[in-house]
Design a protein around this motif. Structure first.
Motif, PDB file in Angstrom:
ATOM      1  N   THR A  60       0.833  -1.194   0.000  1.00  0.00           N
ATOM      2  CA  THR A  60       0.000   0.000   0.000  1.00  0.00           C
ATOM      3  C   THR A  60       0.869   1.246   0.000  1.00  0.00           C
ATOM      4  N   LEU A  61       0.650   2.084  -1.001  1.00  0.00           N
ATOM      5  CA  LEU A  61       1.478   3.276  -1.148  1.00  0.00           C
ATOM      6  C   LEU A  61       1.426   4.151   0.087  1.00  0.00           C
ATOM      7  N   SER A  62       0.289   4.167   0.761  1.00  0.00           N
ATOM      8  CA  SER A  62       0.140   5.047   1.913  1.00  0.00           C
ATOM      9  C   SER A  62       1.014   4.622   3.093  1.00  0.00           C
ATOM     10  N   SER A  63       1.657   3.467   3.009  1.00  0.00           N
ATOM     11  CA  SER A  63       2.558   3.033   4.077  1.00  0.00           C
ATOM     12  C   SER A  63       3.904   3.735   4.011  1.00  0.00           C
ATOM     13  N   TYR A  64       4.154   4.456   2.916  1.00  0.00           N
ATOM     14  CA  TYR A  64       5.485   5.004   2.683  1.00  0.00           C
ATOM     15  C   TYR A  64       5.445   6.484   2.329  1.00  0.00           C
ATOM     16  N   ALA A  65       6.493   7.163   2.744  1.00  0.00           N
ATOM     17  CA  ALA A  65       6.787   8.453   2.142  1.00  0.00           C
ATOM     18  C   ALA A  65       7.584   8.173   0.872  1.00  0.00           C
ATOM     19  N   MET A  66       7.477   9.048  -0.091  1.00  0.00           N
ATOM     20  CA  MET A  66       8.098   8.829  -1.392  1.00  0.00           C
ATOM     21  C   MET A  66       9.030   9.981  -1.738  1.00  0.00           C
ATOM     22  N   GLY A  67      10.123   9.635  -2.384  1.00  0.00           N
ATOM     23  CA  GLY A  67      11.085  10.660  -2.755  1.00  0.00           C
ATOM     24  C   GLY A  67      11.556  10.515  -4.185  1.00  0.00           C
ATOM     25  N   TRP A  68      12.097  11.592  -4.685  1.00  0.00           N
ATOM     26  CA  TRP A  68      12.787  11.593  -5.973  1.00  0.00           C
ATOM     27  C   TRP A  68      14.230  12.055  -5.734  1.00  0.00           C
ATOM     28  N   PHE A  69      15.127  11.356  -6.376  1.00  0.00           N
ATOM     29  CA  PHE A  69      16.538  11.708  -6.356  1.00  0.00           C
ATOM     30  C   PHE A  69      17.042  11.730  -7.789  1.00  0.00           C
ATOM     31  N   ARG A  70      18.199  12.313  -8.006  1.00  0.00           N
ATOM     32  CA  ARG A  70      18.768  12.301  -9.358  1.00  0.00           C
ATOM     33  C   ARG A  70      20.277  12.155  -9.274  1.00  0.00           C
ATOM     34  N   GLN A  71      20.829  11.650 -10.381  1.00  0.00           N
ATOM     35  CA  GLN A  71      22.271  11.472 -10.453  1.00  0.00           C
ATOM     36  C   GLN A  71      22.758  11.814 -11.852  1.00  0.00           C
ATOM     37  N   GLY A  72      23.521  12.874 -11.942  1.00  0.00           N
ATOM     38  CA  GLY A  72      24.124  13.250 -13.206  1.00  0.00           C
ATOM     39  C   GLY A  72      25.388  12.467 -13.467  1.00  0.00           C
ATOM     40  N   ALA A  73      25.836  12.460 -14.702  1.00  0.00           N
ATOM     41  CA  ALA A  73      27.043  11.715 -15.074  1.00  0.00           C
ATOM     42  C   ALA A  73      28.242  12.200 -14.267  1.00  0.00           C
ATOM     43  N   GLY A  74      28.908  11.291 -13.597  1.00  0.00           N
ATOM     44  CA  GLY A  74      30.080  11.632 -12.815  1.00  0.00           C
ATOM     45  C   GLY A  74      29.796  12.348 -11.512  1.00  0.00           C
ATOM     46  N   LYS A  75      28.516  12.390 -11.135  1.00  0.00           N
ATOM     47  CA  LYS A  75      28.140  13.098  -9.908  1.00  0.00           C
ATOM     48  C   LYS A  75      27.530  12.139  -8.904  1.00  0.00           C
ATOM     49  N   GLU A  76      27.451  12.581  -7.656  1.00  0.00           N
ATOM     50  CA  GLU A  76      26.785  11.789  -6.646  1.00  0.00           C
ATOM     51  C   GLU A  76      25.272  11.958  -6.756  1.00  0.00           C
ATOM     52  N   ARG A  77      24.565  10.967  -6.245  1.00  0.00           N
ATOM     53  CA  ARG A  77      23.111  11.050  -6.229  1.00  0.00           C
ATOM     54  C   ARG A  77      22.699  12.180  -5.301  1.00  0.00           C
ATOM     55  N   GLU A  78      21.737  12.976  -5.738  1.00  0.00           N
ATOM     56  CA  GLU A  78      21.304  14.109  -4.927  1.00  0.00           C
ATOM     57  C   GLU A  78      19.793  14.105  -4.750  1.00  0.00           C
ATOM     58  N   PHE A  79      19.384  14.671  -3.634  1.00  0.00           N
ATOM     59  CA  PHE A  79      17.980  14.758  -3.282  1.00  0.00           C
ATOM     60  C   PHE A  79      17.269  15.765  -4.177  1.00  0.00           C
ATOM     61  N   VAL A  80      16.048  15.420  -4.577  1.00  0.00           N
ATOM     62  CA  VAL A  80      15.213  16.329  -5.359  1.00  0.00           C
ATOM     63  C   VAL A  80      13.988  16.761  -4.556  1.00  0.00           C
ATOM     64  N   ALA A  81      13.181  15.785  -4.103  1.00  0.00           N
ATOM     65  CA  ALA A  81      11.940  16.106  -3.404  1.00  0.00           C
ATOM     66  C   ALA A  81      11.433  14.880  -2.670  1.00  0.00           C
ATOM     67  N   TYR A  82      10.600  15.125  -1.638  1.00  0.00           N
ATOM     68  CA  TYR A  82       9.860  14.029  -1.040  1.00  0.00           C
ATOM     69  C   TYR A  82       8.466  14.499  -0.669  1.00  0.00           C
ATOM     70  N   ILE A  83       7.595  13.513  -0.483  1.00  0.00           N
ATOM     71  CA  ILE A  83       6.224  13.769  -0.081  1.00  0.00           C
ATOM     72  C   ILE A  83       5.873  12.775   1.011  1.00  0.00           C
ATOM     73  N   THR A  84       5.166  13.238   2.045  1.00  0.00           N
ATOM     74  CA  THR A  84       4.860  12.381   3.176  1.00  0.00           C
ATOM     75  C   THR A  84       3.843  11.303   2.820  1.00  0.00           C
ATOM     76  N   TRP A  85       3.679  10.352   3.725  1.00  0.00           N
ATOM     77  CA  TRP A  85       2.824   9.203   3.463  1.00  0.00           C
ATOM     78  C   TRP A  85       1.395   9.629   3.124  1.00  0.00           C
ATOM     79  N   SER A  86       0.921  10.703   3.721  1.00  0.00           N
ATOM     80  CA  SER A  86      -0.451  11.153   3.487  1.00  0.00           C
ATOM     81  C   SER A  86      -0.557  12.088   2.294  1.00  0.00           C
ATOM     82  N   GLY A  87       0.587  12.556   1.828  1.00  0.00           N
ATOM     83  CA  GLY A  87       0.561  13.554   0.767  1.00  0.00           C
ATOM     84  C   GLY A  87       0.327  14.955   1.284  1.00  0.00           C
ATOM     85  N   GLY A  88       0.253  15.099   2.607  1.00  0.00           N
ATOM     86  CA  GLY A  88      -0.076  16.393   3.176  1.00  0.00           C
ATOM     87  C   GLY A  88       1.052  17.399   3.164  1.00  0.00           C
ATOM     88  N   SER A  89       2.272  16.900   3.074  1.00  0.00           N
ATOM     89  CA  SER A  89       3.428  17.794   3.074  1.00  0.00           C
ATOM     90  C   SER A  89       4.428  17.361   2.028  1.00  0.00           C
TER      91      SER A  89
END
Length: 122
Positions: A28-57
């Motif tokens: 169930t998706l609602s059990s988790y908060a979800m995030g997006w990360f990205r990684q450019g060529a030759g770079k470390e993975r970096e944080f983009v965004a997250y959303i809480t389990w309820s979608g409220g924040s």
């Protein structure tokens, strides 16, 4: 077990928009908060965004506020990207964390998708 599959990547010109999708299955998706990360060529993975389990924040990396937005519904998570720049070129990953209020730290995420390539040309 949770399976994450990203889609929506592609090639765009500077100033264009893309909407990435993450299809979540297995739990169930609602059990988790979800995030997006990205990684450019030759770079470390970096944080983009997250959303809480309820979608409220949501929380975005400071450098992306005003251009990117994260949202979710019952089984999908989205990343709307506007006014894209060449420096946004990267593989974008969707991730799920049992920390229901989210995290900007990649080590807190339990499940990851395979990633989708975004290329922004000048």
């Amino acid at each position: 077990q949770v399976q994450l599959v990203e889609s929506g990547g592609g090639s765009v010109q500077t100033g264009g928009s893309l909407r990435l999708s993450c299809d979540v299955s297995g739990r169930t998706l609602s059990s988790y908060a979800m995030g997006w990360f990205r990684q450019g060529a030759g770079k470390e993975r970096e944080f983009v965004a997250y959303i809480t389990w309820s979608g409220g924040s949501t929380y975005l990396a400071d450098s992306l506020k005003g251009r990117f937005a994260i949202s979710r519904d019952k089984s999908m998570v989205y990343l709307q990207m506007n006014r894209l720049k060449p420096e946004d070129t990267a593989v974008y990953y969707c991730a799920a964390t049992s920390r229901r209020y989210g995290s900007a730290y990649s080590g807190d995420y339990d499940y990851w998708g395979q990633g989708t390539q975004v290329t922004v040309s000048s």
